[in-house]
Design a protein around this motif. Structure first.
Motif, short mmCIF file in Angstrom:
data_model
loop_
_atom_site.label_atom_id
_atom_site.label_comp_id
_atom_site.label_asym_id
_atom_site.label_seq_id
_atom_site.Cartn_x
_atom_site.Cartn_y
_atom_site.Cartn_z
N LEU A 331 0.84 -1.18 0.05
CA LEU A 331 -0.19 -0.12 0.02
C LEU A 331 0.81 1.16 0.18
CD1 LEU A 331 -2.65 -1.14 2.68
CD2 LEU A 331 -2.96 -1.00 0.29
N GLY A 332 0.56 2.25 -0.64
CA GLY A 332 1.08 3.51 -0.72
C GLY A 332 2.02 3.78 -1.61
N LEU A 333 3.24 3.41 -1.41
CA LEU A 333 4.53 3.71 -2.18
C LEU A 333 4.54 2.90 -3.44
CD1 LEU A 333 7.37 4.23 0.68
CD2 LEU A 333 5.98 6.00 -0.99
N ALA A 334 5.10 3.41 -4.30
CA ALA A 334 5.18 2.72 -5.92
C ALA A 334 5.80 1.24 -5.58
CB ALA A 334 5.94 3.42 -6.79
N PRO A 335 5.56 0.27 -6.06
CA PRO A 335 6.18 -1.00 -6.02
C PRO A 335 7.47 -1.37 -6.48
CG PRO A 335 3.78 -1.04 -7.54
CD PRO A 335 4.36 0.40 -7.54
N GLU A 336 7.98 -0.33 -7.39
CA GLU A 336 9.40 -0.19 -7.46
C GLU A 336 10.16 0.40 -6.40
OE1 GLU A 336 7.92 3.08 -9.63
OE2 GLU A 336 7.37 1.05 -9.52
N SER A 337 9.59 1.15 -5.34
CA SER A 337 10.28 1.78 -4.34
C SER A 337 11.43 1.07 -3.65
CB SER A 337 9.21 2.73 -3.26
OG SER A 337 9.85 3.15 -2.21
N PRO A 338 12.51 1.85 -3.19
CA PRO A 338 13.45 0.94 -2.37
C PRO A 338 13.07 1.04 -0.96
CG PRO A 338 14.44 3.00 -2.95
CD PRO A 338 12.89 2.87 -3.63
N ASP A 339 11.92 1.37 -0.35
CA ASP A 339 11.71 1.88 1.06
C ASP A 339 11.89 0.35 1.64
OD1 ASP A 339 8.52 0.85 1.78
OD2 ASP A 339 8.94 1.36 -0.19
N TRP A 340 12.20 0.21 2.94
CA TRP A 340 12.53 -1.18 3.52
C TRP A 340 11.18 -1.94 3.54
CZ3 TRP A 340 15.04 2.14 8.00
CH2 TRP A 340 16.32 2.54 7.63
N GLY A 341 10.13 -1.25 3.70
CA GLY A 341 8.93 -2.30 3.82
C GLY A 341 8.63 -3.02 2.41
N THR A 342 8.82 -2.33 1.17
CA THR A 342 8.53 -2.85 0.16
C THR A 342 9.70 -3.98 -0.36
OG1 THR A 342 7.59 -0.70 -0.73
CG2 THR A 342 8.37 -2.38 -2.34
N ALA A 343 10.85 -3.78 0.12
CA ALA A 343 12.03 -4.56 -0.01
C ALA A 343 11.72 -5.79 0.60
CB ALA A 343 13.19 -4.00 0.51
N ILE A 344 11.16 -5.64 1.92
CA ILE A 344 10.94 -6.97 2.79
C ILE A 344 9.68 -7.76 2.11
CG2 ILE A 344 10.17 -7.91 4.94
CD1 ILE A 344 11.41 -5.20 6.36
N LYS A 345 8.79 -6.96 1.57
CA LYS A 345 7.90 -7.70 1.15
C LYS A 345 8.20 -8.46 -0.27
CE LYS A 345 5.40 -5.68 -2.15
NZ LYS A 345 4.65 -4.74 -3.19
#
Length: 386
Positions: A331-345
């Protein structure tokens, strides 16, 4: 992947540490100066009297400088894909550039190390700023609720409790779901919340310097100029200088965090105000003929700063975890975002075959929150001494 060359474990460790050289230099300079002048630095200097405080400051500064020098620390573009490096193990060397993927590659052949480094920029851009806006909203509403009481307190407390009674995860799902971005709701909420800091500082300066108009007008002009500039950039994406802008998905998360955090700050400020307003120095200010807002902002608020600073540190950590949770749910940030939550997902889907892409963002998230908790503990100790 069998044709790739690899670094040894020792080379990976020392190579990663060496990439952080700008961070180590900045960290050493700041810590040395902080120790040297700690007696002159007020509350910040007092943190260095305990080992927990030193650990908290060190960890938080480490990630702050990592975000600042991300372009020098990272070895690759966080979005760059090198097909041959897909799911590469830590230490794999890119044949084209000769540079290593220190922490390996993910399922889309992106450098895990570089994505972890650039992910710190997103976390440190959203979490502290959203917490600061939540503090502005909570303080601006909590002070009059606690000071005046009566109907004002009843109405504001009812609204705060209404938000707090709503399940947090469901609240964020409703506010951050992609469909909401196409509606005016996020921008309307942003327009409401982002006006609070402007009002807060205008009232702050007016109550203090109303008898000195030559200084008051300068401060009000600067507040309106800077506040209007930030407001236009964040809410309308109309910053003429192009320095302040926020993508719709980032604005959505920002507003959702402010909306969910403000009631908690409100209740803390309200409770502190109800306690402090009975003190002798508040009665002395009332006897002098000071107005209610002067007393709230210049007598009550400074004496409530200790618990609020501690709460701010804890709230930044909570927001960081929340950003990771939202990223994990996509949710929220773009799928390619390097934020830590997206990376863990992204990494969690392949944990059985490759665990290395999930570890760096997980450890980064855990260490940053741990540093904030250490910092909050040290600040709590100092506030009890005061």
């Amino acid at each position: 992947m069998s044709g790739l060359e690899y670094l040894s474990t020792t080379q990976i460790v020392f190579g990663a540490l060496a990439r952080f050289w700008p961070v180590w230099v900045a960290l050493a300079l700041v810590l040395a100066a902080s120790f040297r002048f700690r007696k002159r630095l007020g509350l910040y200097g007092q943190i260095f009297e305990s080992g927990v405080g030193v650990a908290g400051v060190t960890i938080c500064l480490f990630w702050l400088f990592t975000a600042m020098f991300a372009g020098h620390v990272a070895t690759f573009d966080p979005l760059a894909q090198v097909p041959v490096m897909k799911d590469a193990l830590p230490g794999a060397i890119d044949p084209a550039s000769g540079m290593p993927y220190l922490f390996g590659g993910d399922k889309l052949a992106r450098d895990v190390f570089s994505r972890m480094v650039y992910g710190s920029q997103i976390v440190l851009a959203i979490a502290p700023a959203a917490t600061a806006f939540a503090l502005m909203v909570g303080i601006t509403l909590g002070l009059p609720a606690g000071y005046y009481g009566g109907r004002i307190d009843t109405v504001l407390s009812f609204l705060a409790n209404l938000v707090l009674a709503f399940p947090v995860i469901l609240l964020f799902y409703l506010l951050v779901t992609p469909g909401i971005m196409d509606t005016p709701i996020p921008y309307a909420m942003a327009g409401l919340f982002f006006v609070f800091p402007i009002v807060f500082f205008c009232v702050l300066f007016y109550t203090r310097f109303k008898s000195r108009p030559e200084r008051l007008y300068i401060l009000l002009a600067l507040t309106l100029l800077v506040g209007g500039w930030v407001y236009a950039g964040l809410v309308f994406n109309a910053d003429p200088l192009g320095l302040i802008s926020m993508a719709p998905n980032e604005l959505n998360i920002f507003v959702a965090v402010v909306f969910a955090s403000s009631p908690g700050v409100f209740r803390i400020v309200r409770g502190l105000t109800m306690d402090i307003k009975t003190r002798d120095y508040v009665a002395a200010a009332q006897t002098r003929g000071e107005g209610p807002w002067y007393i709230m902002l210049w007598e009550i608020l400074p004496n409530a700063r200790g618990p609020l600073i501690v709460d701010a540190c804890l709230r930044i950590g909570y927001t960081t975890i929340l950003l990771g949770t939202l990223g994990y749910f996509g949710l929220g940030l773009a799928p390619e975002s390097p934020d830590w939550g997206t990376a863990i997902k992204d990494a969690s889907r392949l944990l059985r075959s490759a665990v290395h892409p999930a570890l760096p963002p997980t450890i980064a998230l855990m260490s940053f929150v741990l540093g904030l908790n250490f910092l909050a503990d040290a600040l709590r100790e100092q506030s009890l001494k005061d």
